[in-house]
Enzyme design. Structure first.
Site, PDB file in Angstrom:
ATOM      1  N   GLU A  19      33.731  25.143  33.167  1.00 31.86           N
ATOM      2  CA  GLU A  19      35.170  25.405  33.038  1.00 31.86           C
ATOM      3  C   GLU A  19      35.937  24.182  33.523  1.00 31.86           C
ATOM      4  OE1 GLU A  19      36.841  29.278  34.340  1.00 31.86           O
ATOM      5  OE2 GLU A  19      38.077  28.044  35.655  1.00 31.86           O
ATOM      6  N   HIS A  95      41.803  30.054  28.055  1.00 35.95           N
ATOM      7  CA  HIS A  95      42.221  31.209  28.831  1.00 35.95           C
ATOM      8  C   HIS A  95      43.642  31.536  28.386  1.00 35.95           C
ATOM      9  CE1 HIS A  95      39.196  30.429  32.329  1.00 35.95           C
ATOM     10  NE2 HIS A  95      38.632  30.442  31.140  1.00 35.95           N
ATOM     11  N   GLY A 126      46.869  36.737  34.935  1.00 33.40           N
ATOM     12  CA  GLY A 126      47.551  35.657  35.654  1.00 33.40           C
ATOM     13  C   GLY A 126      48.030  36.170  37.003  1.00 33.40           C
ATOM     14  N   ASP A 127      48.383  35.222  37.865  1.00 33.98           N
ATOM     15  CA  ASP A 127      48.816  35.574  39.220  1.00 33.98           C
ATOM     16  C   ASP A 127      50.336  35.553  39.325  1.00 33.98           C
ATOM     17  OD1 ASP A 127      46.476  36.112  40.706  1.00 33.98           O
ATOM     18  OD2 ASP A 127      45.957  33.987  40.581  1.00 33.98           O
ATOM     19  N   ALA A 145      45.991  42.785  32.022  1.00 37.73           N
ATOM     20  CA  ALA A 145      45.112  42.121  31.043  1.00 37.73           C
ATOM     21  C   ALA A 145      44.681  43.085  29.944  1.00 37.73           C
ATOM     22  CB  ALA A 145      43.891  41.535  31.761  1.00 37.73           C
ATOM     23  N   TYR A 180      35.487  41.086  39.302  1.00 36.55           N
ATOM     24  CA  TYR A 180      35.573  40.674  40.711  1.00 36.55           C
ATOM     25  C   TYR A 180      34.501  41.368  41.553  1.00 36.55           C
ATOM     26  CZ  TYR A 180      39.972  39.007  38.910  1.00 36.55           C
ATOM     27  OH  TYR A 180      40.912  38.359  38.152  1.00 36.55           O
ATOM     28  N   HIS A 184      39.254  42.856  43.062  1.00 34.90           N
ATOM     29  CA  HIS A 184      40.496  42.092  42.934  1.00 34.90           C
ATOM     30  C   HIS A 184      41.357  42.389  44.157  1.00 34.90           C
ATOM     31  CE1 HIS A 184      44.612  41.206  41.396  1.00 34.90           C
ATOM     32  NE2 HIS A 184      43.976  40.155  40.934  1.00 34.90           N
ATOM     33  N   LYS A 200      39.270  47.581  30.219  1.00 32.80           N
ATOM     34  CA  LYS A 200      39.359  46.327  29.445  1.00 32.80           C
ATOM     35  C   LYS A 200      38.220  46.267  28.425  1.00 32.80           C
ATOM     36  CE  LYS A 200      39.838  43.531  33.263  1.00 32.80           C
ATOM     37  NZ  LYS A 200      40.153  42.348  34.080  1.00 32.80           N
ATOM     38  N   GLN A 247      37.423  24.101  52.974  1.00 34.62           N
ATOM     39  CA  GLN A 247      37.257  25.203  52.018  1.00 34.62           C
ATOM     40  C   GLN A 247      36.675  26.464  52.664  1.00 34.62           C
ATOM     41  OE1 GLN A 247      34.934  23.177  49.029  1.00 34.62           O
ATOM     42  NE2 GLN A 247      36.739  22.615  47.852  1.00 34.62           N
TER      43      GLN A 247
HETATM   44  P1  FAD Z   1      43.976  42.747  35.478  1.00 30.78           P
HETATM   45  O1  FAD Z   1      42.663  43.060  34.841  1.00 30.78           O
HETATM   46  O2  FAD Z   1      45.205  43.086  34.754  1.00 30.78           O
HETATM   47  O3  FAD Z   1      43.958  43.318  36.931  1.00 30.78           O
HETATM   48  C1  FAD Z   1      44.961  42.958  37.888  1.00 30.78           C
HETATM   49  C2  FAD Z   1      45.040  44.024  38.975  1.00 30.78           C
HETATM   50  O4  FAD Z   1      45.653  45.212  38.440  1.00 30.78           O
HETATM   51  C3  FAD Z   1      43.698  44.505  39.531  1.00 30.78           C
HETATM   52  O5  FAD Z   1      43.875  44.805  40.892  1.00 30.78           O
HETATM   53  C4  FAD Z   1      43.379  45.745  38.730  1.00 30.78           C
HETATM   54  O6  FAD Z   1      42.534  46.634  39.455  1.00 30.78           O
HETATM   55  C5  FAD Z   1      44.772  46.327  38.526  1.00 30.78           C
HETATM   56  N1  FAD Z   1      44.950  47.052  37.256  1.00 30.78           N
HETATM   57  C6  FAD Z   1      44.479  46.707  36.052  1.00 30.78           C
HETATM   58  N2  FAD Z   1      44.920  47.562  35.105  1.00 30.78           N
HETATM   59  C7  FAD Z   1      45.713  48.451  35.746  1.00 30.78           C
HETATM   60  C8  FAD Z   1      46.478  49.580  35.331  1.00 30.78           C
HETATM   61  N3  FAD Z   1      46.517  49.978  34.052  1.00 30.78           N
HETATM   62  N4  FAD Z   1      47.201  50.275  36.279  1.00 30.78           N
HETATM   63  C9  FAD Z   1      47.165  49.896  37.584  1.00 30.78           C
HETATM   64  N5  FAD Z   1      46.443  48.824  38.030  1.00 30.78           N
HETATM   65  C10 FAD Z   1      45.735  48.136  37.129  1.00 30.78           C
HETATM   66  N6  FAD Z   1      44.540  32.751  36.211  1.00 30.78           N
HETATM   67  C11 FAD Z   1      45.325  31.898  35.503  1.00 30.78           C
HETATM   68  O7  FAD Z   1      46.544  31.884  35.682  1.00 30.78           O
HETATM   69  N7  FAD Z   1      44.788  31.060  34.568  1.00 30.78           N
HETATM   70  C12 FAD Z   1      43.456  31.037  34.301  1.00 30.78           C
HETATM   71  O8  FAD Z   1      43.004  30.247  33.463  1.00 30.78           O
HETATM   72  C13 FAD Z   1      42.600  31.923  35.025  1.00 30.78           C
HETATM   73  N8  FAD Z   1      41.267  31.967  34.789  1.00 30.78           N
HETATM   74  C14 FAD Z   1      40.484  32.877  35.449  1.00 30.78           C
HETATM   75  C15 FAD Z   1      39.117  32.987  35.123  1.00 30.78           C
HETATM   76  C16 FAD Z   1      38.296  33.891  35.786  1.00 30.78           C
HETATM   77  C17 FAD Z   1      36.837  33.996  35.419  1.00 30.78           C
HETATM   78  C18 FAD Z   1      38.842  34.724  36.815  1.00 30.78           C
HETATM   79  C19 FAD Z   1      37.957  35.687  37.566  1.00 30.78           C
HETATM   80  C20 FAD Z   1      40.198  34.638  37.133  1.00 30.78           C
HETATM   81  C21 FAD Z   1      41.033  33.735  36.451  1.00 30.78           C
HETATM   82  N9  FAD Z   1      42.407  33.646  36.718  1.00 30.78           N
HETATM   83  C22 FAD Z   1      43.206  32.780  36.000  1.00 30.78           C
HETATM   84  C23 FAD Z   1      43.003  34.433  37.802  1.00 30.78           C
HETATM   85  C24 FAD Z   1      43.543  35.807  37.320  1.00 30.78           C
HETATM   86  O9  FAD Z   1      44.637  35.591  36.449  1.00 30.78           O
HETATM   87  C25 FAD Z   1      43.970  36.572  38.568  1.00 30.78           C
HETATM   88  O10 FAD Z   1      42.855  36.939  39.325  1.00 30.78           O
HETATM   89  C26 FAD Z   1      44.893  37.762  38.347  1.00 30.78           C
HETATM   90  O11 FAD Z   1      45.411  38.139  39.625  1.00 30.78           O
HETATM   91  C27 FAD Z   1      44.238  38.988  37.754  1.00 30.78           C
HETATM   92  O12 FAD Z   1      43.895  38.802  36.444  1.00 30.78           O
HETATM   93  P2  FAD Z   1      43.040  39.917  35.654  1.00 30.78           P
HETATM   94  O13 FAD Z   1      42.953  39.470  34.261  1.00 30.78           O
HETATM   95  O14 FAD Z   1      41.805  40.240  36.381  1.00 30.78           O
HETATM   96  O15 FAD Z   1      44.075  41.151  35.758  1.00 30.78           O
END
Ligand code: FAD
Length: 317
Positions: A19, A95, A126-127, A145, A180, A184, A200, A247
């Site tokens: 990556e 991504h 995203g964060d 997501a 995670y 998460h 998902k 780190q």
């Molecule tokens: P989600 O799957 O949407 O989950 C987010 C939170 O919401 C979790 O706590 C989940 O339990 C909860 N949740 C999910 N669905 C629901 C629902 N329907 N109702 C209530 N709660 C719910 N970030 C970037 O900005 N750019 C990147 O390129 C990037 N690459 C990444 C690659 C990897 C392999 C990983 C592990 C992370 C990456 N991230 C990146 C970080 C990621 O965007 C963050 O960790 C973000 O906080 C969560 O993304 P997610 O897609 O897991 O979110």
């Protein structure tokens, strides 16, 4: 080619993928090539390119007031994917995040990816931006997501947002999502996080890439919990070596993961920068070997532009 097809055609052998991060704005794409050129000997079937949302910065003005400005520090994800495919003939995986995109902008981004011949997308939420205490979706954008996965799946079926489009050309994206092993950070517990991870997959995700971890047991337990929860898709371990003493604190703080005691105490005792790197690399090699022996589909390395340590690790496998 789809990630899942790469896994299938490799007949159970463990692949290696990388990556990369787009360079800081003003930087050159050569930094990506300088990182990837030496790693291509390992024949990665695909390379991920991260996406970086705009951030707020506060600039001090001569008046003494601070002005809030939105900037994107690392643009270029899609262009870098196209360049990687062109230069190396391997699949590039952009991504795609919910943050900063309305659903129309997401649709247009997907159309660009489809026209470029990109077969895979890692769909993420995203964060939160700096200075925001929680993730705020764009107006008319996705909150989770899973909603992004559903939109991509709709396009895979030929459905576009404009319902007047009939017989829309179908995309054929293979969708990956994040998982995670140590849950998460926003989730109250692993069970609930798994429930949403499963949603998902039910929405169309075909593989999972994990957050980095330094204790393989966390990964193995996570895979077992996923299987018990009925999540059957491939789960790719994400790995990064620890290479700096600071780190020990910054990684747990930023990624909400634990540092094993044995690794932390070894690094703590190290007397030089080089010794820290050696310890981190050896640790990651041991993790990689154990994961490979367990038959994981792929070892996915977060290079963060650090080609030397990544090369040392993969060479040792
Ligand atoms: P989600 O799957 O949407 O989950 C987010 C939170 O919401 C979790 O706590 C989940 O339990 C909860 N949740 C999910 N669905 C629901 C629902 N329907 N109702 C209530 N709660 C719910 N970030 C970037 O900005 N750019 C990147 O390129 C990037 N690459 C990444 C690659 C990897 C392999 C990983 C592990 C992370 C990456 N991230 C990146 C970080 C990621 O965007 C963050 O960790 C973000 O906080 C969560 O993304 P997610 O897609 O897991 O979110």
């Amino acid at each position: 080619m789809k990630v899942t097809d790469h896994f299938e055609s490799n007949q159970g052998k463990t692949l290696v993928s990388f990556e990369v991060l787009p360079p800081l704005k003003g930087g050159s794409i050569d930094s990506i090539f300088n990182c990837l050129d030496p790693l291509m000997e390992f024949k990665p079937p695909f390379i991920d390119v991260t996406y970086h949302r705009e951030e707020f910065v506060y600039n001090k003005r001569p008046s003494g007031y601070y002005e809030k400005t939105a900037i994107r520090k690392r643009p270029g994800t899609v262009g870098i994917c196209a360049s990687i495919m062109h230069r190396y003939g391997v699949d590039a995986i952009p991504h795609l995040i919910c943050g900063g995109f309305s659903i129309e902008e997401t649709e247009n981004a997907l159309i660009d990816l489809k026209f470029l011949g990109i077969d895979n997308v890692l769909a993420l939420r995203g964060d939160a931006r700096h200075f925001e205490d929680k993730f705020v979706p764009e107006e008319n954008g996705h909150k989770y997501a899973v909603d992004l996965v559903k939109q991509i799946e709709n396009m895979n079926k030929g459905f576009y947002l404009d319902e007047s489009i009939e017989n829309g050309s179908k995309s054929d994206f293979c969708i990956g999502v994040a998982g995670y092993p140590e849950k998460h950070f926003e989730s109250p517990n692993l069970d609930l996080d798994l429930l949403y991870t499963k949603k998902k997959v039910e929405a169309g995700a075909e593989y999972i890439v994990t957050q980095m971890f330094f204790d393989n047991k966390k990964y193995f337990d996570f895979v077992e919990a996923c299987r018990n929860a009925g999540i059957t898709v491939p789960i790719v371990p994400g790995l990064k070596p620890l290479t700096r003493k600071y780190q020990l604190n910054s990684i747990p703080r930023r990624f909400f993961i634990d540092m094993p005691d044995a690794l932390a105490s070894e690094v703590f005792k190290a007397k030089s920068k080089e010794e820290v790197i050696d310890i981190g690399v050896e640790w990651c090699i041991a993790q990689s070997k154990e994961l490979k022996k367990a038959g994981v589909p792929c070892l996915h390395y977060y290079t963060m532009g650090d080609v030397d340590t990544t090369k040392r690790i993969v060479s040792a496998l």
